[in-house]
Scaffold this active site. Sequence first.
Site, PDB file in Angstrom:
ATOM      1  N   ARG A 187       0.838  -1.204   0.000  1.00  0.00           N
ATOM      2  CA  ARG A 187       0.000   0.000   0.000  1.00  0.00           C
ATOM      3  C   ARG A 187       0.869   1.248   0.000  1.00  0.00           C
ATOM      4  O   ARG A 187       0.554   2.253  -0.640  1.00  0.00           O
ATOM      5  CB  ARG A 187      -0.951  -0.035   1.197  1.00  0.00           C
ATOM      6  CG  ARG A 187      -2.028   1.020   1.123  1.00  0.00           C
ATOM      7  CD  ARG A 187      -3.126   0.770   2.145  1.00  0.00           C
ATOM      8  NE  ARG A 187      -2.659   0.926   3.508  1.00  0.00           N
ATOM      9  CZ  ARG A 187      -3.410   0.667   4.592  1.00  0.00           C
ATOM     10  NH1 ARG A 187      -4.642   0.223   4.448  1.00  0.00           N
ATOM     11  NH2 ARG A 187      -2.925   0.839   5.800  1.00  0.00           N
ATOM     12  N   LYS A 239      -2.596   6.465   1.189  1.00  0.00           N
ATOM     13  CA  LYS A 239      -2.496   6.867   2.600  1.00  0.00           C
ATOM     14  C   LYS A 239      -1.522   8.041   2.676  1.00  0.00           C
ATOM     15  O   LYS A 239      -0.364   7.893   3.041  1.00  0.00           O
ATOM     16  CB  LYS A 239      -2.043   5.682   3.460  1.00  0.00           C
ATOM     17  CG  LYS A 239      -2.395   5.851   4.930  1.00  0.00           C
ATOM     18  CD  LYS A 239      -2.319   4.526   5.663  1.00  0.00           C
ATOM     19  CE  LYS A 239      -2.401   4.695   7.162  1.00  0.00           C
ATOM     20  NZ  LYS A 239      -3.687   5.194   7.643  1.00  0.00           N
ATOM     21  N   GLU A 298     -16.361   6.041   3.440  1.00  0.00           N
ATOM     22  CA  GLU A 298     -15.768   5.381   4.617  1.00  0.00           C
ATOM     23  C   GLU A 298     -15.964   6.209   5.870  1.00  0.00           C
ATOM     24  O   GLU A 298     -16.482   7.337   5.823  1.00  0.00           O
ATOM     25  CB  GLU A 298     -14.316   4.988   4.387  1.00  0.00           C
ATOM     26  CG  GLU A 298     -13.378   6.121   4.087  1.00  0.00           C
ATOM     27  CD  GLU A 298     -11.951   5.615   3.854  1.00  0.00           C
ATOM     28  OE1 GLU A 298     -11.573   4.537   4.336  1.00  0.00           O
ATOM     29  OE2 GLU A 298     -11.203   6.340   3.189  1.00  0.00           O
TER      30      GLU A 298
HETATM   31  C1  LIG Z   1      -8.757   6.596   5.738  1.00  0.00           C
HETATM   32  C2  LIG Z   1      -8.577   5.235   6.313  1.00  0.00           C
HETATM   33  N1  LIG Z   1      -9.417   4.260   5.953  1.00  0.00           N
HETATM   34  C3  LIG Z   1      -9.292   2.999   6.432  1.00  0.00           C
HETATM   35  C4  LIG Z   1      -8.288   2.670   7.326  1.00  0.00           C
HETATM   36  C5  LIG Z   1      -8.161   1.275   7.834  1.00  0.00           C
HETATM   37  O1  LIG Z   1      -7.084   0.627   7.200  1.00  0.00           O
HETATM   38  P1  LIG Z   1      -6.315  -0.552   7.908  1.00  0.00           P
HETATM   39  O2  LIG Z   1      -7.313  -1.625   8.168  1.00  0.00           O
HETATM   40  O3  LIG Z   1      -5.311  -0.991   6.899  1.00  0.00           O
HETATM   41  O4  LIG Z   1      -5.741  -0.023   9.160  1.00  0.00           O
HETATM   42  C6  LIG Z   1      -7.401   3.662   7.740  1.00  0.00           C
HETATM   43  C7  LIG Z   1      -6.324   3.340   8.692  1.00  0.00           C
HETATM   44  O5  LIG Z   1      -5.258   3.029   8.295  1.00  0.00           O
HETATM   45  C8  LIG Z   1      -7.533   4.966   7.220  1.00  0.00           C
HETATM   46  O6  LIG Z   1      -6.691   5.936   7.605  1.00  0.00           O
END
Ligand SMILES: Cc1ncc(COP(=O)(O)O)c(C=O)c1O
Length: 341
Positions: free
Chosen positions: A82, A185, A221
């Site tokens: 990622r 991210k 989300e």
């Molecule tokens: C915007 C966002 N969505 C979703 C997630 C959840 O992702 P993960 O399950 O990889 O922590 C995160 C956290 O990392 C996030 O910052």
Amino acid sequence: MNQKNIDWANLPFSYSKTDYNVRTYFRDGKWGAMEISSSEYVPMHIAATSLHYGQEAFEGLKAYRGKDGKVRIFRWQENAKRMRRSAYGIMLAEVTDEIFYHSIVKAIELNAGYIPPYGTGATLYVRPLLVGSGARVGVKPADEYMFMVFVTPVGAYFKEGFKPVAVQVVRDIDRAAPLGTGKFKVGGNYAAGMRASERAHDEGFASVLFLDALEKRYIDEAGPANFFGIKGNTYITPQSDSILPSITNMSLEQIAKDLGLKVERRRVLFEELPTFEEVGACGTAAIISPIKKIVDKSTGETITYGEEAGPVSTKLYHQLRGIQEGTVEDIHGWNTIIEGI
Ligand SMILES: Cc1ncc(COP(=O)(O)O)c(C=O)c1O
């Protein structure tokens, strides 16, 4: 390993200092050797692209001390992948699996005394960070980058147990554009969402729920977490190009299948929300935050769910937590054990 004398059970979910972090520099077109630092500060050029143009990406994962005393990290390869997608998206130098893995393991090993003991609910949060450090005045990718990893012990996300939270639907602020950087991210997304999430906190909500920026008809989300709903025997989660592909969500989808549920990843209309029996937010921080109430800030429309976590969310939560802590068999080979600490 000398375990630090910390009140693990009362540790907040926030930053606290550890002993070391690691840093690797990209210069002259290549990555150098990893360096260890005991400073919490980063010397940075005043014209660095990360400071001016938001050319930076990060990751978040955890190290868990299991019931058997072993230290596990969960699906780190997915975080590395990622981070490379984020790097591609905003033109950062890409970090190889090898550099990513050795950096996170080194940062964990050097701070092994900060890994919380099993049973406290606390974990060691691992934060890889990739920033443009080279100087630019015009808008252009940097020619130098820093890849850093720090760790910090964090307390249990739910101090009072696995309790449902209220979330607020926001229509007047977007975190990401349909063809923008929402799927990466990168810091800019978080800055864009901060006004909405702080306002939601001030108004008594745990988080915001973003809708698709174009039509405001579909669920995107939930703040820093993906969204899912349970309807009958089906786990449903939004398909969207502007949400971060959550590694927790991906894992819950697989666990749902393992438990005999159907899984649908598709667009989810806002109007569909009342038809779900359970809804939740999922991410590394909490695994699952069950949602008890969704309130639309603009219209006041309120959808309520149970005051207690639903049976499917509870089962998914315990199954994933068990895999991470070594009490449930890791049939998919998701964990990497760090030996000798
Ligand atoms: C915007 C966002 N969505 C979703 C997630 C959840 O992702 P993960 O399950 O990889 O922590 C995160 C956290 O990392 C996030 O910052």
